[in-house]
Every structure is written in structure tokens, then in C-alpha cells.
Design an enzyme around this catalytic site. Structure first.
Site, PDB file in Angstrom:
ATOM      1  CD  GLU A 178       8.026  -7.995 -18.018  1.00 13.11           C
ATOM      2  OE1 GLU A 178       7.452  -7.586 -16.978  1.00 13.11           O
ATOM      3  OE2 GLU A 178       8.060  -9.189 -18.346  1.00 13.11           O
ATOM      4  CG  HIS A 218       3.006  -7.955 -17.203  1.00 17.81           C
ATOM      5  ND1 HIS A 218       2.563  -9.197 -17.610  1.00 17.81           N
ATOM      6  CD2 HIS A 218       4.365  -8.052 -17.109  1.00 17.81           C
ATOM      7  CE1 HIS A 218       3.610  -9.999 -17.766  1.00 17.81           C
ATOM      8  NE2 HIS A 218       4.710  -9.322 -17.453  1.00 17.81           N
ATOM      9  CG  HIS A 228       5.533 -12.663 -13.906  1.00 19.82           C
ATOM     10  ND1 HIS A 228       6.908 -12.665 -13.785  1.00 19.82           N
ATOM     11  CD2 HIS A 228       5.260 -11.756 -14.872  1.00 19.82           C
ATOM     12  CE1 HIS A 228       7.438 -11.800 -14.631  1.00 19.82           C
ATOM     13  NE2 HIS A 228       6.460 -11.225 -15.299  1.00 19.82           N
ATOM     14  CE1 TYR A 251     -19.959  -8.972 -11.322  1.00 25.54           C
ATOM     15  CE2 TYR A 251     -20.753 -11.124 -10.619  1.00 25.54           C
ATOM     16  CZ  TYR A 251     -20.882  -9.747 -10.634  1.00 25.54           C
ATOM     17  OH  TYR A 251     -21.913  -9.142  -9.977  1.00 25.54           O
ATOM     18  CG  HIS A 258       5.937 -13.382 -19.563  1.00 25.77           C
ATOM     19  ND1 HIS A 258       6.672 -12.613 -20.454  1.00 25.77           N
ATOM     20  CD2 HIS A 258       5.930 -12.680 -18.407  1.00 25.77           C
ATOM     21  CE1 HIS A 258       7.092 -11.514 -19.837  1.00 25.77           C
ATOM     22  NE2 HIS A 258       6.652 -11.533 -18.601  1.00 25.77           N
TER      23      HIS A 258
END
Length: 213
Positions: A79, A98, A100, A125, A165
Site C-alpha cells: 500500500e 492509513h 483499517h 474538532y 477498506h
């Protein structure tokens, strides 16, 4: 040279520390998720393939040239291109996270949401740290076509959510990217908790005022 080495050492340690913090607090699990940070030279440090964010070795992080060529360290994650395309589109980005993360992934699977902006601005926020969250259509993990899809959405947003994802979030610093990712996950949790309830998100005027700050 000493200053460059000092910057790299600091970033390597920071990536490992942020990874451990995210893992320990259940924002990620197993060997899922990856983190990167960009050096002032344009070179990138990134968590390698099949590595748990809870047990990173700073010395074994993958290192890339500014052009995205793997230079040293363990085998890169498949990735890596997600990070590289975010840096290409977000010139001010110094780091990308990144994950999951469970609640954000759950939101990415729900039909009928506004794909240009998946989550309402439930808190100030969230509005300040995330802003708008577009959905990137589903592609299999590692599919090179995902890079173009992410890049298209990243032109207008520093945070995107990959369908089925997880989120990809850029920030000026690693801490900013971390905090924005955490705010996204917590807002996704709130959103799921409140489904079926009448909610009162921030108004467009309130969100725009926060964005101007």
C-alpha cells in the site's frame, strides 16, 4: 549531515511511537495499517509489509527516495502507493496515516451516504481536523488503479475513506495526521451510535467558520 541524520532518527522513533499508541488503543490490529513521514529532503520513511504497528523497529522501516524508489529497510508494504499519491496531491503533507479502523470501515460499507462527504460535522474538532470525507470506490488491496482514485479525491481533501477498506489521512506533521485519523474514527463511532436518532450536527455556517480558522 548531522542535522539530516538527527531528523531521520527522530522521525523513525516517532513513527514507532505513534504506531504503538494506535495499536495499544485498538485503532488498528494484527498487521493492518501503515504510517509514513516525509523528510525535508523529500525522502519517505514508511512502515514495512507484514509489520504490526504495535511492535515496530525504527531501524527496519522502509525508506524511499523522493521519487518513490525503495532505498533501504524491510520490504515495503503493497500500500506504499497510497502514501505516495497523497504526498503528490498534498504538497503540505509531512505524514500519512492509513488504518483499517473498525468504525470508519463500517461507515465505508453503508449504502446511501453522501459519497462526497460521508460523515456529518458532529463536533467542532471533526470539522477542524478532518473537514470533508469523500469515499473512494472499492479496489482490491494493492490494485494500482486505486492510486488514481485516491489522488482524485485527495486534491480537495486531506482525508479520504476507501470503500470496504479504511481511511487514509495526511497531515502537516505525523501528530496532526494521527490526531485527525483518531478524530475520524471517533466521529464514525458517534455516527453509528446515533443512527436512527434525530441529530443536530453543526450548521454549514458553523463549519465554514471553523474552516476559516
Amino acid at each position: 549531515m548531522t542535522a539530516i541524520l538527527s531528523e531521520e532518527t527522530r522521525l523513525r522513533d516517532e513513527i514507532a511511537g505513534v504506531g504503538r499508541s494506535l495499536f495499544d488503543r485498538l485503532f488498528t490490529f494484527g498487521s493492518t495499517g501503515n504510517i509514513s513521514a516525509r523528510l525535508s529532503s523529500g525522502e519517505m520513511l514508511m512502515t514495512p509489509t507484514n509489520a504490526s504497528l504495535g511492535a515496530l523497529d525504527p531501524g527496519r522501516l522502509s525508506k524511499f527516495s523522493a521519487e518513490g524508489v525503495h532505498l533501504s529497510g524491510d520490504k515495503p508494504t503493497k500500500e506504499a502507493f497510497l502514501h505516495q499519491c497523497m504526498y503528490c496531491e498534498r504538497q503540505d503533507a509531512g505524514a500519512v496515516v492509513h488504518l483499517h479502523s473498525t468504525h470508519a470501515v463500517a461507515v465505508s460499507i453503508i449504502e446511501g451516504l453522501d459519497e462526497a462527504d460521508l460523515l456529518p460535522p458532529l463536533t467542532a474538532y471533526y470539522a477542524m481536523r478532518v473537514g470533508r470525507l469523500p469515499l473512494v470506490p472499492y479496489y482490491p488491496p494493492g490494485d494500482a488503479a486505486l492510486a488514481g482514485a485516491v489522488a482524485e479525491k485527495a486534491r480537495d481533501s486531506h482525508a479520504v475513506l476507501l470503500a470496504n477498506h479504511g481511511p487514509v489521512v495526511a497531515g502537516a506533521t505525523l501528530r496532526e495526521a494521527q490526531y485527525a485519523t483518531e478524530e475520524l474514527e471517533e466521529t464514525a463511532k458517534l455516527f453509528l451510535m446515533l443512527r436512527g436518532e434525530r441529530i443536530r450536527p453543526l450548521t454549514a455556517e458553523q463549519r465554514d467558520a471553523l474552516a476559516r480558522k
